[in-house]
Design an enzyme around this catalytic site. Structure first.
Site, PDB file in Angstrom:
ATOM      1  N   PRO A  89       0.821  -1.213   0.000  1.00 28.04           N
ATOM      2  CG  PRO A  89      -0.669  -1.486   1.764  1.00 28.04           C
ATOM      3  CD  PRO A  89       0.581  -2.038   1.186  1.00 28.04           C
ATOM      4  CD  GLU A 116       1.318  -5.552  10.559  1.00 27.05           C
ATOM      5  OE1 GLU A 116       0.297  -6.238  10.750  1.00 27.05           O
ATOM      6  OE2 GLU A 116       1.290  -4.371  10.166  1.00 27.05           O
ATOM      7  NE  ARG A 158      -6.339  -5.683 -21.266  1.00 26.31           N
ATOM      8  CZ  ARG A 158      -6.420  -4.522 -21.931  1.00 26.31           C
ATOM      9  NH1 ARG A 158      -5.538  -3.564 -21.703  1.00 26.31           N
ATOM     10  NH2 ARG A 158      -7.378  -4.335 -22.820  1.00 26.31           N
ATOM     11  CG  ASP A 173      -7.093  -0.860 -22.996  1.00 26.44           C
ATOM     12  OD1 ASP A 173      -8.151  -1.369 -23.367  1.00 26.44           O
ATOM     13  OD2 ASP A 173      -6.034  -1.486 -22.810  1.00 26.44           O
TER      14      ASP A 173
HETATM   15  N1  JBN Z   1      -2.818  -1.616  -1.988  1.00 30.53           N
HETATM   16  C1  JBN Z   1      -1.920  -2.566  -2.358  1.00 30.53           C
HETATM   17  O1  JBN Z   1      -1.336  -2.576  -3.453  1.00 30.53           O
HETATM   18  C2  JBN Z   1      -1.618  -3.642  -1.377  1.00 30.53           C
HETATM   19  C3  JBN Z   1      -0.665  -4.629  -1.494  1.00 30.53           C
HETATM   20  C4  JBN Z   1      -0.759  -5.372  -0.327  1.00 30.53           C
HETATM   21  N2  JBN Z   1      -1.728  -4.827   0.428  1.00 30.53           N
HETATM   22  O2  JBN Z   1      -2.279  -3.761  -0.210  1.00 30.53           O
END
Ligand code: JBN
Length: 247
Positions: A89, A116, A158, A173
């Site tokens: 993330p 984590e 793709r 696209d």
């Molecule tokens: N938002 C993401 O890419 C992600 C990867 C692992 N957890 O969340």
């Protein structure tokens, strides 16, 4: 293209055996190899995680198994070097532009974490030997990176020559580089011409390719204004007629 994925849940990547990616593998356009991280953990419990230094919730993935797994896939004295993609993330956004960039790579190595995350030193150590990209598929947190790998592999696969039946569809696209950059794709229609009292927009039946192209771009601008006004800000004023922007 070769794609390697190291995971404690390689079975999570089973969808890479079906549909578009599965067909590409069967045609030899894609060489996907899955690896069980726990094979590199040699204690009786095949442990791959431990408590975080500094305290805090959850567990952190240990450096030794990951380093051994990455080196088993891409030996330091081996031929070729993959581009390492770490789904997280806290990574850079995964975009169509990045998908196009990755599609030109001969070898991608994905390291989806669980818990984590992976001990930072693994990333730093790998970066001494290969390009490393920490990449996010969106502003949300998953239980692990495997789903993000599925998303990225499909978006990249793709784009590979020969994978899509009609290479033209990539050009139109949403977000595709060029005319569609920063624009969402407009609505699409197929037979019948009328369905439950709803007719297909007449311009699409006109055979006037110029008018159809203009209509499609107008629809793309309208959908972008409606759903992603932030993207319109990236378009130069020359691209978007003031009227369309206000639409
Ligand atoms: N938002 C993401 O890419 C992600 C990867 C692992 N957890 O969340």
């Amino acid at each position: 293209m070769r794609i390697d994925v190291v995971s404690i849940f390689p079975e999570y990547l089973a969808p890479l055996d079906v549909s578009l990616v599965g067909k590409a593998r069967a045609k030899g356009l894609l060489d996907v190899r899955l690896h069980q991280l726990r094979d590199q953990a040699h204690d009786v419990h095949r442990t791959v995680d431990d408590t975080p230094y500094g305290g805090g919730p959850g567990m952190v993935m240990k450096p030794e198994p990951w380093a051994a797994a990455l080196e088993a896939v891409a030996p330091p004295d081996g031929e070729g070097v993959p581009r390492l993609i770490v789904p997280t993330p806290s990574g850079r956004p995964f975009t169509q532009e990045l998908a196009v960039e990755l599609a030109s790579e001969p070898w991608l190595l994905f390291a989806p974490a669980r818990y984590e995350g992976i001990d930072r030193r693994v990333i730093e150590d790998a970066a001494t030997r290969m390009r490393v990209d920490e990449v996010s598929i969106g502003d949300y947190v998953l239980a692990g990176g495997e789903v993000a790998v599925l998303v990225m592999v499909e978006a990249v696969a793709r784009l590979l020559p020969g994978v899509l039946g009609n290479a033209e569809s990539v050009r139109d696209d949403s977000f595709a580089p060029g005319a569609m950059a920063n624009l969402l794709e407009g609505p699409v229609y197929t037979k019948p011409a009328e369905w439950r009292g709803r007719e297909v927009p007449p311009v699409l039946l006109s055979g006037n390719h110029g008018a159809i192209a203009r209509w499609r771009r107008d629809q793309a601008l309208r959908r972008t204004a409606e759903n992603r006004p932030d993207l319109l800000e990236r378009l130069t004023s020359g691209d978007v007629d003031k009227h369309d922007r206000a639409a």
